[in-house]
Motif scaffolding. Structure first.
Motif, PDB file in Angstrom:
ATOM      1  N   GLY A 528       0.799  -1.079  -0.191  1.00  0.00           N
ATOM      2  CA  GLY A 528       0.099  -0.081  -0.118  1.00  0.00           C
ATOM      3  C   GLY A 528       0.859   1.237  -0.057  1.00  0.00           C
ATOM      4  O   GLY A 528       0.479   2.258  -0.670  1.00  0.00           O
ATOM      5  N   LEU A 529       2.024   1.165   0.651  1.00  0.00           N
ATOM      6  CA  LEU A 529       2.839   2.392   0.637  1.00  0.00           C
ATOM      7  C   LEU A 529       3.631   2.642  -0.473  1.00  0.00           C
ATOM      8  O   LEU A 529       3.508   3.877  -1.003  1.00  0.00           O
ATOM      9  CB  LEU A 529       4.032   2.217   1.657  1.00  0.00           C
ATOM     10  CG  LEU A 529       3.413   2.324   3.340  1.00  0.00           C
ATOM     11  CD1 LEU A 529       4.442   1.916   4.303  1.00  0.00           C
ATOM     12  CD2 LEU A 529       3.060   3.730   3.628  1.00  0.00           C
ATOM     13  N   ASP A 530       3.768   1.573  -1.206  1.00  0.00           N
ATOM     14  CA  ASP A 530       4.328   1.936  -2.531  1.00  0.00           C
ATOM     15  C   ASP A 530       3.451   2.228  -3.570  1.00  0.00           C
ATOM     16  O   ASP A 530       3.778   2.849  -4.406  1.00  0.00           O
ATOM     17  CB  ASP A 530       4.992   0.353  -3.076  1.00  0.00           C
ATOM     18  CG  ASP A 530       5.629   0.604  -4.428  1.00  0.00           C
ATOM     19  OD1 ASP A 530       6.870   1.280  -4.407  1.00  0.00           O
ATOM     20  OD2 ASP A 530       5.263  -0.091  -5.426  1.00  0.00           O
ATOM     21  N   ARG A 531       2.249   1.680  -3.319  1.00  0.00           N
ATOM     22  CA  ARG A 531       0.926   2.437  -4.345  1.00  0.00           C
ATOM     23  C   ARG A 531       0.895   3.949  -4.262  1.00  0.00           C
ATOM     24  O   ARG A 531       0.484   4.632  -5.219  1.00  0.00           O
ATOM     25  CB  ARG A 531      -0.218   1.572  -4.239  1.00  0.00           C
ATOM     26  CG  ARG A 531      -0.121   0.296  -4.761  1.00  0.00           C
ATOM     27  CD  ARG A 531      -1.584  -0.440  -4.641  1.00  0.00           C
ATOM     28  NE  ARG A 531      -2.684   0.198  -5.338  1.00  0.00           N
ATOM     29  CZ  ARG A 531      -3.631   0.525  -4.878  1.00  0.00           C
ATOM     30  NH1 ARG A 531      -3.955   0.503  -3.463  1.00  0.00           N
ATOM     31  NH2 ARG A 531      -4.607   1.407  -5.512  1.00  0.00           N
ATOM     32  N   LEU A 532       0.862   4.181  -2.788  1.00  0.00           N
ATOM     33  CA  LEU A 532       0.608   5.707  -2.394  1.00  0.00           C
ATOM     34  C   LEU A 532       1.736   6.306  -2.977  1.00  0.00           C
ATOM     35  O   LEU A 532       1.425   7.396  -3.721  1.00  0.00           O
ATOM     36  CB  LEU A 532       0.470   5.840  -0.917  1.00  0.00           C
ATOM     37  CG  LEU A 532       0.304   7.105  -0.489  1.00  0.00           C
ATOM     38  CD1 LEU A 532      -0.892   7.663  -0.900  1.00  0.00           C
ATOM     39  CD2 LEU A 532       0.304   7.143   1.221  1.00  0.00           C
ATOM     40  N   ARG A 533       2.954   5.988  -2.844  1.00  0.00           N
ATOM     41  CA  ARG A 533       4.016   6.855  -3.436  1.00  0.00           C
ATOM     42  C   ARG A 533       3.903   7.198  -4.770  1.00  0.00           C
ATOM     43  O   ARG A 533       4.127   8.075  -5.382  1.00  0.00           O
ATOM     44  CB  ARG A 533       5.266   6.192  -3.136  1.00  0.00           C
ATOM     45  CG  ARG A 533       6.474   6.955  -3.440  1.00  0.00           C
ATOM     46  CD  ARG A 533       7.811   6.262  -3.272  1.00  0.00           C
ATOM     47  NE  ARG A 533       7.885   4.779  -3.797  1.00  0.00           N
ATOM     48  CZ  ARG A 533       8.076   4.804  -5.034  1.00  0.00           C
ATOM     49  NH1 ARG A 533       8.270   5.674  -5.948  1.00  0.00           N
ATOM     50  NH2 ARG A 533       8.088   3.375  -5.436  1.00  0.00           N
ATOM     51  N   ARG A 534       3.476   6.010  -5.715  1.00  0.00           N
ATOM     52  CA  ARG A 534       3.635   6.086  -7.123  1.00  0.00           C
ATOM     53  C   ARG A 534       2.335   7.049  -7.645  1.00  0.00           C
ATOM     54  O   ARG A 534       2.537   7.728  -8.544  1.00  0.00           O
ATOM     55  CB  ARG A 534       3.518   4.722  -7.829  1.00  0.00           C
ATOM     56  CG  ARG A 534       4.911   4.201  -7.705  1.00  0.00           C
ATOM     57  CD  ARG A 534       4.710   2.786  -8.344  1.00  0.00           C
ATOM     58  NE  ARG A 534       3.916   1.528  -7.610  1.00  0.00           N
ATOM     59  CZ  ARG A 534       2.661   1.173  -7.847  1.00  0.00           C
ATOM     60  NH1 ARG A 534       2.283   1.567  -9.248  1.00  0.00           N
ATOM     61  NH2 ARG A 534       2.379   0.151  -7.394  1.00  0.00           N
ATOM     62  N   HIS A 535       1.253   6.795  -6.981  1.00  0.00           N
ATOM     63  CA  HIS A 535       0.215   7.472  -7.480  1.00  0.00           C
ATOM     64  C   HIS A 535       0.298   8.879  -7.204  1.00  0.00           C
ATOM     65  O   HIS A 535      -0.066   9.893  -7.713  1.00  0.00           O
ATOM     66  CB  HIS A 535      -1.166   7.009  -6.670  1.00  0.00           C
ATOM     67  CG  HIS A 535      -1.690   5.902  -7.378  1.00  0.00           C
ATOM     68  ND1 HIS A 535      -2.149   5.771  -8.833  1.00  0.00           N
ATOM     69  CD2 HIS A 535      -2.028   4.425  -6.663  1.00  0.00           C
ATOM     70  CE1 HIS A 535      -2.554   4.409  -8.748  1.00  0.00           C
ATOM     71  NE2 HIS A 535      -2.525   3.940  -7.799  1.00  0.00           N
ATOM     72  N   ALA A 536       0.837   9.235  -5.823  1.00  0.00           N
ATOM     73  CA  ALA A 536       1.025  10.366  -5.345  1.00  0.00           C
ATOM     74  C   ALA A 536       1.980  11.472  -6.409  1.00  0.00           C
ATOM     75  O   ALA A 536       1.666  12.503  -6.619  1.00  0.00           O
ATOM     76  CB  ALA A 536       1.533  10.752  -4.089  1.00  0.00           C
ATOM     77  N   ALA A 537       2.989  10.585  -6.724  1.00  0.00           N
ATOM     78  CA  ALA A 537       3.981  11.270  -7.599  1.00  0.00           C
ATOM     79  C   ALA A 537       3.379  11.517  -9.151  1.00  0.00           C
ATOM     80  O   ALA A 537       3.493  12.678  -9.522  1.00  0.00           O
ATOM     81  CB  ALA A 537       5.179  10.196  -7.903  1.00  0.00           C
ATOM     82  N   SER A 538       2.317  10.648  -9.386  1.00  0.00           N
ATOM     83  CA  SER A 538       1.728  10.906 -10.698  1.00  0.00           C
ATOM     84  C   SER A 538       0.856  12.202 -10.954  1.00  0.00           C
ATOM     85  O   SER A 538       0.508  12.697 -11.675  1.00  0.00           O
ATOM     86  CB  SER A 538       1.141   9.638 -11.185  1.00  0.00           C
ATOM     87  OG  SER A 538       0.051   9.450 -10.464  1.00  0.00           O
TER      88      SER A 538
END
Length: 582
Positions: A528-538
């Motif tokens: 979940g943390l990895d998904r959050l980081r990638r979505h937030a960056a996009s």
């Protein structure tokens, strides 16, 4: 390898299976009802003579065929999708289930409406599977006679209907959904129309739902729904009596042919004329303490009228409906209280010069719409502001009450110690939680935001067991601030808490959030943390409000049963000639 021995063994096993199937077929012939034995993969092993006659099929038509694909259809003769077939689910799941008024394809291409009962069977031979019993069809009617009068309910049918009603109504806490489910259970099984009149908490009457059926589908008559006249105190008419809590009764068009004695009688005349009902049964819907409304079942297409023998079943149905509606209304009252409480607990964000700030709160889907997650932001001395994100264990009213205590104490400690570091304030709060606050444990981040040297914004923060803040640069680089991580609150363990100072680059976004945004029962939190980081960056280029809304939409999964709080801020662009930090 002994090939001869292997062949002999296989031949012996095949012979045992043939003999087992023959014994099953013999057992089924002892049943007077139509019965089919299905193996654990859903294929027909044997069908007795009653099933062959009922469905106009030979034994060869049955054996070796997938029961669902061969027989089960909707009212239009289309194959029912396997994912929607309760019978197949019971067959393959090894459970007992029952259904009424479902359609089966006969060997001559016509359809027949039948009730069915599935129950698992494990013979001593080891051929495991299930027995399907089919019944309830009027044998004197021709195949495919869709307009035939349904056979009277057997005692088993009645018990199954009541059990299904209990299951359906206790699995929802929405009043309107409860009414729709009860309508689907009674139309067209018992009647051609179902009409629900509800009393509000101010004793006003509302015709909440009018449902009929056409071509196998339920049809809602919105033109007949809406507010109703008040309940007359002395009227002897059936609906008026039911809304006052009197016993159930029968009615027909003739009941309301004379001069109407009340506004409700006028509405009943309109109802009978619009629906064509020639017979109706009306019963009060009683809660634990008062009358909640009335249920009217009416027949227009079915020629057989309701009789006094039908009233006990109707009363059993309304008794269950009353308990379900009572629970649903109690839940909705609690939800209204919770929403009001939530509005008062979540603060209005302060205006910080040149800094954008926004927040979001999403309640847990199956709780009381309020929980232990919270965000906060408030001014301190000078131009410094405090930022808080936290989570008290639980997502119900108890968690919300504990959260309110923690939040208020944190504000008091932060205000009373204007020069203290965030870690010192959190240490004092931790001590108070163990001795004063009625909250078992909590996680949180406390930060102060201030403008350093008049150019760059500076974050001074400490973390008490909470998911780390996420910092996203304007060009889409995202990283977690995983320093300053200390123990959660309420453990009883005393350890020094670290502080960290971080400079926020111009036009960067800082996101504080609770674990409901990243946790899932199906994946580890790192996922979940990895998904959050990638979505937030996009989403870094989006305006802040759009950033938060899109992030919630992308991150919140259907299996998430926790509430979510988010606090986000965005720093201004660098002043002309000022440097920036990557």
């Amino acid at each position: 390898m002994d090939v001869t021995g292997a062949g002999t063994s296989a031949s012996s096993a095949d012979g045992q299976q043939v003999r087992a199937h023959a014994r099953i077929a013999t057992t089924l012939e002892g049943l007077r009802a139509a019965a089919v034995f299905i193996d654990s993969d859903g294929f027909v092993v044997a069908a007795n003579r009653a099933a062959q006659d009922l469905l106009a099929r030979s034994p060869q038509d049955f054996v070796g065929q997938d029961f669902h694909d061969l027989l089960h259809r909707d009212i239009h003769g289309h194959l029912i999708p396997r994912t929607r077939c309760r019978m197949r689910k019971a067959l393959l799941g090894g459970s007992t289930d029952h259904g009424d008024a479902e359609w089966f394809l006969c060997g001559d291409g016509t359809l027949v409406p039948l009730s069915w009962l599935v129950t698992p069977l494990s013979p001593t031979s080891g051929t495991a599977g299930a027995v399907v019993v089919l019944y309830g069809w009027d044998q004197t009617a021709s195949h495919g006679a869709l307009g035939a009068v349904p056979a009277p309910l057997t005692e088993m049918d009645r018990l199954a209907l009541l059990a299904e009603t209990t299951t359906q109504l206790t699995s929802t806490l929405d009043v309107d959904e409860s009414l729709r489910r009860l309508a689907a259970l009674t139309v067209p099984r018992l009647a051609d129309w179902a009409v629900f009149d509800l009393l509000t908490e101010r004793d006003e009457v509302r015709r909440a739902l009018v449902v009929g059926h056409k071509d196998g589908d339920l049809v809602e008559r919105e033109d007949l729904q809406g507010p109703m006249p008040p309940v007359p105190g002395e009227s002897p008419m059936p609906l008026s009596r039911a809304l006052r809590g009197a016993a159930s009764s029968l009615a027909g068009p003739a009941t309301y042919q004379g001069p109407p004695d009340s506004g409700i009688a006028v509405e009943q005349q309109r109802l009978f004329a619009a629906t064509g009902m020639h017979s109706a049964a009306i019963a009060p819907v009683r809660g634990l303490r008062n009358v909640l409304g009335a249920l009217t079942l009416g027949r227009s297409r079915r020629p057989d009228p309701f009789t006094a023998d039908d009233l006990p079943l109707l009363e059993d149905l309304t008794r269950r409906a009353g308990l379900a509606l009572d629970n649903a209304r109690l839940y909705q009252r609690q939800r209204k209280v919770a929403e009001t409480m939530q509005r008062h607990l979540l603060p209005h964000l302060p205006a910080v010069p040149e800094v954008e700030m926004t927040a979001r709160y999403v309640p847990a889907p199956h709780a009381s719409s309020v929980g232990g997650d919270w965000y906060d932001a408030f001014p301190l001395a000078g131009s410094t502001h405090a930022l808080v994100i936290g989570d008290v264990v639980g997502h119900d009213l108890d968690a919300a009450a504990g959260m309110a205590q923690v939040r208020n104490m944190l504000r008091a400690f932060a205000w009373s110690q204007p020069g203290s570091t965030p870690s010192a304030v959190v240490t004092q709060l931790d001590e108070a939680i163990r001795h004063i606050v009625e909250a078992p444990m909590a996680t949180m981040i406390l930060a102060t935001l201030a403008l350093a040297d008049g150019e760059l914004w500076q974050l001074h923060w400490t973390n008490a067991g909470h998911p780390p803040p996420l910092l996203i640069s304007h060009d889409g680089r995202a990283r977690y601030l995983d320093d300053a991580h200390g123990l959660l609150l309420g453990t009883g363990i005393t350890r020094p808490r670290p502080d960290v100072v971080t400079v926020l680059p111009p036009q960067s976004t800082l996101l504080l959030y609770t674990d409901g945004l990243v946790e899932s029962p199906l994946h580890p939190i790192d996922h979940g943390l990895d998904r959050l980081r990638r979505h937030a960056a996009s989403l870094a280029h989006r305006p802040l409000n759009s950033f938060c809304d899109s992030l919630l939409e992308r991150m919140r999964s259907s299996d998430n049963d926790d509430d979510i709080a988010m606090l986000a801020l965005r720093t201004p662009a660098a002043a002309s000639g000022a440097g920036s930090t990557a």
